[in-house]
Design an enzyme around this catalytic site. Structure first.
Site, mmCIF file in Angstrom:
data_model
loop_
_atom_site.group_PDB
_atom_site.id
_atom_site.type_symbol
_atom_site.label_atom_id
_atom_site.label_comp_id
_atom_site.label_asym_id
_atom_site.label_seq_id
_atom_site.Cartn_x
_atom_site.Cartn_y
_atom_site.Cartn_z
ATOM 1 N N GLY A 163 55.681 88.272 80.551
ATOM 2 C CA GLY A 163 56.082 87.142 81.392
ATOM 3 C C GLY A 163 57.582 86.967 81.527
ATOM 4 C CB SER A 164 60.561 89.083 80.824
ATOM 5 O OG SER A 164 60.413 90.179 81.690
ATOM 6 C CG MET A 185 49.256 94.451 84.780
ATOM 7 S SD MET A 185 50.559 95.204 85.777
ATOM 8 C CE MET A 185 50.271 96.915 85.403
ATOM 9 C CG HIS A 197 55.673 98.647 92.256
ATOM 10 N ND1 HIS A 197 54.479 98.652 91.566
ATOM 11 C CD2 HIS A 197 56.059 99.947 92.355
ATOM 12 C CE1 HIS A 197 54.154 99.898 91.275
ATOM 13 N NE2 HIS A 197 55.090 100.698 91.735
ATOM 14 C CD GLU A 250 43.399 92.814 104.189
ATOM 15 O OE1 GLU A 250 42.707 93.734 104.640
ATOM 16 O OE2 GLU A 250 43.547 91.719 104.760
#
Ligand code: GRF
Length: 194
Positions: free
Chosen positions: A20-21, A95, A114, A147
């Site tokens: 969670g950084s 993820m 990403h 999508e």
């Protein structure tokens, strides 16, 4: 994309799976006066994330789900998003793959970070693959979510030089540092265009 009208900040949810950084970084950013976003909700499928400890005494709402039953869990999330008038979702090391139905409901309002120079190295284990392929550079990208996995329009990227001594772990650290910088820049960029 959701509009930031006057001084009203855009109600934002952040989805995570890891330490969670990136979330903590966005949270600090959202507390600055000039920032266009206000983080209302943290969604995590990792009950041990450091981010959960970090917000323990704050007013930020949290949802912890295992995401084993995708459509059921997504319905729960969608209800909470609606109830809290969330207009922007930032995926930050999340993820799980959101369903097309979910993405359609928030079309153009979901951002993702990403750890590669997209369109190269979509998917998992990017640093390992980059090093195996003896690339000279890697980096990170913030993009809109559509999508197709890691394929939405790119908002911002940052290159990182790979040294001979780099391992997937050392590269991940260098890239993560840059992720923290570009996610904030990407948000400013998205809102400056309105
Ligand atoms: C980041 O490198 C993100 O790009 C990747 O997973 C990592 C999560 O790091 N998908 P953190 O949980 O934000 O510390």
């Amino acid at each position: 994309m959701a509009k930031s009208i006057g001084f009203k900040k855009v109600k934002t949810a952040v989805f995570i799976s890891g330490t969670g950084s990136n979330f903590i970084n966005l949270l600090k950013f959202s507390l600055i006066k000039k920032t266009p976003i206000k983080i209302i909700l943290l969604v995590s499928n990792n009950s041990k994330s450091k981010a959960l400890k970090f917000i323990k005494r704050s007013k930020i709402k949290k949802m912890i789900l295992r995401y084993n039953y995708k459509s059921k869990d997504e319905n729960r999330i969608l209800n909470v998003l609606k109830k809290n008038q969330i207009k922007l979702i930032c995926l930050a090391g999340f993820m799980k793959i959101l369903s097309p139905r979910f993405i359609k409901k928030f079309n153009g309002k979901i951002l993702n970070i990403h750890p590669s120079l997209l369109p190269k190295y979509k998917g998992l284990n990017t640093h390992k693959r980059v090093i195996k392929n003896k690339e000279k550079y890697s980096g990170c990208s913030v993009h809109y979510v559509n999508e197709r996995l890691d394929s939405g329009k790119i908002i911002i990227q940052k290159k990182v030089k790979i040294l001979k001594k780099d391992t997937p772990i050392s590269l991940a650290k260098k890239v993560l540092k840059q992720e923290h910088i570009i996610y904030k820049k990407a948000i400013f960029k998205v809102f400056s265009k309105l």
